[in-house]
Design an enzyme around this catalytic site. Structure first.
Site, short mmCIF file in Angstrom:
data_model
loop_
_atom_site.label_atom_id
_atom_site.label_comp_id
_atom_site.label_asym_id
_atom_site.label_seq_id
_atom_site.Cartn_x
_atom_site.Cartn_y
_atom_site.Cartn_z
N HIS A 308 0.85 -1.19 0.00
CA HIS A 308 0.00 0.00 0.00
C HIS A 308 0.89 1.23 0.00
CE1 HIS A 308 -3.18 2.82 1.15
NE2 HIS A 308 -4.02 1.88 0.76
N ASP A 366 -7.94 -5.48 0.21
CA ASP A 366 -8.40 -6.39 -0.84
C ASP A 366 -7.99 -7.84 -0.62
OD1 ASP A 366 -7.63 -3.64 -2.80
OD2 ASP A 366 -9.65 -4.44 -2.55
C1 SDX Z 1 -6.35 -0.12 -2.81
O1 SDX Z 1 -4.53 4.41 -2.14
C2 SDX Z 1 -5.48 3.81 -1.43
O2 SDX Z 1 -5.86 4.22 -0.36
C3 SDX Z 1 -6.08 2.57 -2.14
C4 SDX Z 1 -7.06 1.75 -1.32
C5 SDX Z 1 -8.36 2.51 -1.03
O3 SDX Z 1 -9.07 2.11 -0.10
O4 SDX Z 1 -8.70 3.40 -1.85
O5 SDX Z 1 -6.49 1.31 -0.10
C6 SDX Z 1 -7.49 0.51 -2.11
O6 SDX Z 1 -6.12 0.20 -3.96
C7 SDX Z 1 -5.46 -1.07 -2.05
C8 SDX Z 1 -4.23 -1.55 -2.89
C9 SDX Z 1 -4.75 -2.68 -3.81
N1 SDX Z 1 -3.70 -3.06 -4.75
C10 SDX Z 1 -3.06 -4.25 -4.66
O7 SDX Z 1 -3.21 -5.04 -3.73
C11 SDX Z 1 -2.13 -4.52 -5.84
C12 SDX Z 1 -0.77 -5.01 -5.32
N2 SDX Z 1 -0.10 -3.88 -4.63
C13 SDX Z 1 0.85 -3.11 -5.40
O8 SDX Z 1 0.53 -2.95 -6.75
C14 SDX Z 1 1.33 -1.85 -4.65
O9 SDX Z 1 1.62 -2.23 -3.37
C15 SDX Z 1 0.44 -0.63 -4.62
C16 SDX Z 1 0.01 -0.19 -5.97
C17 SDX Z 1 -0.75 -0.89 -3.78
C18 SDX Z 1 1.26 0.50 -3.96
O10 SDX Z 1 2.29 0.78 -4.83
P1 SDX Z 1 3.34 1.96 -4.52
O11 SDX Z 1 2.97 2.72 -3.32
O12 SDX Z 1 3.55 2.74 -5.78
O13 SDX Z 1 4.61 1.17 -4.09
P2 SDX Z 1 5.69 0.69 -5.09
O14 SDX Z 1 5.06 0.09 -6.30
O15 SDX Z 1 6.66 1.80 -5.27
O16 SDX Z 1 6.33 -0.50 -4.24
C19 SDX Z 1 7.40 -0.26 -3.37
C20 SDX Z 1 8.27 -1.50 -3.51
C21 SDX Z 1 8.62 -1.82 -4.97
O17 SDX Z 1 9.86 -2.49 -4.95
P3 SDX Z 1 11.21 -1.59 -5.34
O18 SDX Z 1 10.91 -0.97 -6.71
O19 SDX Z 1 11.33 -0.56 -4.24
O20 SDX Z 1 12.32 -2.60 -5.38
O21 SDX Z 1 7.53 -2.65 -3.02
C22 SDX Z 1 7.34 -3.58 -4.09
C23 SDX Z 1 7.58 -2.83 -5.40
O22 SDX Z 1 8.06 -3.72 -6.39
N3 SDX Z 1 5.94 -4.00 -4.00
C24 SDX Z 1 5.54 -5.26 -4.15
C25 SDX Z 1 4.15 -5.21 -3.95
N4 SDX Z 1 3.76 -3.96 -3.69
C26 SDX Z 1 4.88 -3.20 -3.74
N5 SDX Z 1 6.21 -6.39 -4.43
C27 SDX Z 1 5.46 -7.51 -4.51
N6 SDX Z 1 4.12 -7.57 -4.32
C28 SDX Z 1 3.43 -6.43 -4.04
N7 SDX Z 1 2.10 -6.48 -3.86
#
Ligand code: SDX
Length: 431
Positions: A308, A366
């Site tokens: 998140h 989720d």
């Molecule tokens: C919702 O914003 C809100 O409030 C949203 C929400 C709401 O109520 O409105 O809470 C609802 O959208 C919840 C999130 C649902 N999405 C998912 O579950 C999809 C999987 N999660 C990821 O796509 C990700 O965690 C996000 C999109 C939720 C957040 O992404 P960010 O903040 O842009 O973080 P990032 O992509 O920069 O990740 C930071 C690091 C990265 O690694 P590095 O590039 O630093 O090496 O963490 C890793 C990412 O690769 N990472 C993950 C991961 N999420 C982040 N690695 C593996 N699995 C994951 N799920």
């Protein structure tokens, strides 16, 4: 927000600026850069808005470090346990918990606006049966501006109020009818003698051939799922609604834009993607393979339902959802649900893994919601429409707050231009 009289000194080239620092009632201070370009002729650069506050708001606050979510100051776990969705809607919309009379009046107004204009059924019938319900929801919500033109003038507070009630009241009917259409069953009309969640379940699962009695425990679980999804600060879809509204577009068009944004798998589409991932994993012994893929930089796979932008600790909604999953599955006698076993084991393994610990990746809202919805009988394609139904009150509350702000300006970000510099046109024969 308070002007702290503190300033942030910014020095570059022969420029030195003192930028005001503003203090919130909770959370980090913010540096007010509204005059930065005028005074310093520079922009800030923050794709994805990782360090940027787009507005000030009094509605919801998240402390991602401790895993806290407050709606008008009330913690989500207390609201999920002691309140119910329409009362939370009132709180989000008007800022305070309602008195008994206020709540009765609000519930009456919502209940008596749940029907859709009969001609709107033609929109549903224009879609292929296999259309994703989110495609239908985007279309029908946007079309509401054509059927309810008497609540589209955003400068009229009364029309804003009517549009708010109509949207909150009609989203369950739209979502239920999108579901019924996709399975070839007749639309079921709302009933005024049922509460919000029970009405939705009946519109989804009743058939004309027999009576349908809503299971009160499932209705309570449904209502709690609505509450847990109601609002969440300036997430992507709420920011979409605010940006669309800043141009003066009508409320139905702006909420349709929010529905469209929520559809993405990185946002509200994650509940569908998460359950599909858990099913693809299938058994506990295959979990390490997927954990490795999630950690592999060359693999676009991510653990859906994990991570998140704000929460760097447990998403408090996931905790409540996990308890609810146990209750609902016990009630339905599916406590040995293989998907739930995989989810619990996956959560345990991931939280012990150095990669997830270092990146502070925890289950989000989720991760467990899809397991409950699946057990209730919803297809995965209905998970995000249910999220959109519940989030409508959050979008509406944030929209009302923005429209009422005397400082409202159209949202128009700038950019860091890295394209071609000025050059003259070249005729095709000379290229
Ligand atoms: C919702 O914003 C809100 O409030 C949203 C929400 C709401 O109520 O409105 O809470 C609802 O959208 C919840 C999130 C649902 N999405 C998912 O579950 C999809 C999987 N999660 C990821 O796509 C990700 O965690 C996000 C999109 C939720 C957040 O992404 P960010 O903040 O842009 O973080 P990032 O992509 O920069 O990740 C930071 C690091 C990265 O690694 P590095 O590039 O630093 O090496 O963490 C890793 C990412 O690769 N990472 C993950 C991961 N999420 C982040 N690695 C593996 N699995 C994951 N799920």
């Amino acid at each position: 927000m308070k002007d702290t009289q503190k300033t942030a000194k910014l020095t570059f080239d022969d420029t030195e600026l003192d930028l005001p620092i503003l203090s919130p009632s909770a959370g980090p201070d913010v540096i007010d850069i509204r005059k930065l370009y005028a005074q310093g002729k520079v922009f800030t650069y923050d794709p994805g808005f990782t360090s940027t506050a787009s507005c000030d708001s009094t509605i919801t606050y998240i402390d991602g470090d401790v895993g806290q979510l407050l709606h008008r100051g009330y913690p989500i776990d207390q609201l999920a346990e002691k309140s119910h969705y329409l009362e939370v809607c009132y709180l989000l919309l008007y800022g305070e918990l309602p008195s008994a009379e206020q709540l009765e009046d609000f519930e009456f107004r919502v209940t008596n606006h749940t029907m859709l204009h009969e001609q709107m059924q033609n929109f549903f019938r224009g879609f292929r049966r296999d259309a994703h319900p989110m495609a239908i929801m985007v279309g029908v919500v946007g079309a509401m501006s054509a059927f309810y033109p008497d609540s589209t003038d955003i400068q009229d507070p009364w029309q804003r109020e009517v549009a708010s009630i109509r949207l909150i009241a009609k989203m369950p009917t739209i979502a239920a009818w999108a579901f019924k259409y996709s399975i070839g069953q007749p639309f079921v009309y709302p009933r005024n003698d049922l509460d919000y969640a029970a009405n939705f379940l009946r519109m989804c699962f009743a058939v004309p051939a027999e009576d349908y009695v809503v299971n009160p425990i499932l209705a309570r679980a449904m209502d709690r799922i609505f509450t847990l999804h109601a609002d969440h600060e300036q997430n992507a879809s709420t920011s979409t609604v605010r940006l669309a509204s800043s141009s003066g577009a009508n409320p139905f068009a702006c909420i349709a834009a929010g529905v469209a944004c929520l559809w993405g798998p990185a946002h509200g589409g994650a509940n569908q993607a998460c359950l599909e991932m858990l099913r693809e994993i299938g058994t506990v012994d295959r979990i390490p393979e997927f954990i490795d893929r999630a950690k592999d930089k060359d693999d676009p796979f991510r653990l859906m339902g994990f991570g998140h932008r704000v929460y760097k600790n447990f998403d408090p909604r996931a905790k409540v959802m996990k308890q609810s999953a146990d209750e609902v599955l016990d009630l339905l006698g599916v406590e040995n649900n293989p998907t739930l076993q995989v989810a619990k084991e996956l959560e345990k393994i991931a939280l012990e893994d150095p990669y997830f610990k270092e990146k502070k990746l925890y289950p989000n809202v989720d991760f467990y919601s899809g397991i409950i919805l699946d057990a209730m009988g919803f297809p995965t394609s209905m998970f995000t429409p249910i999220f959109a139904l519940a989030r409508t009150v959050g979008w509406i509350s944030q929209w009302k707050e923005m429209i009422a702000d005397p400082q409202l300006k159209i949202g128009r970000p700038r950019q860091l231009y890295v394209g071609a510099e000025l050059r003259d046109y070249v005729d095709v024969e000379n290229r």
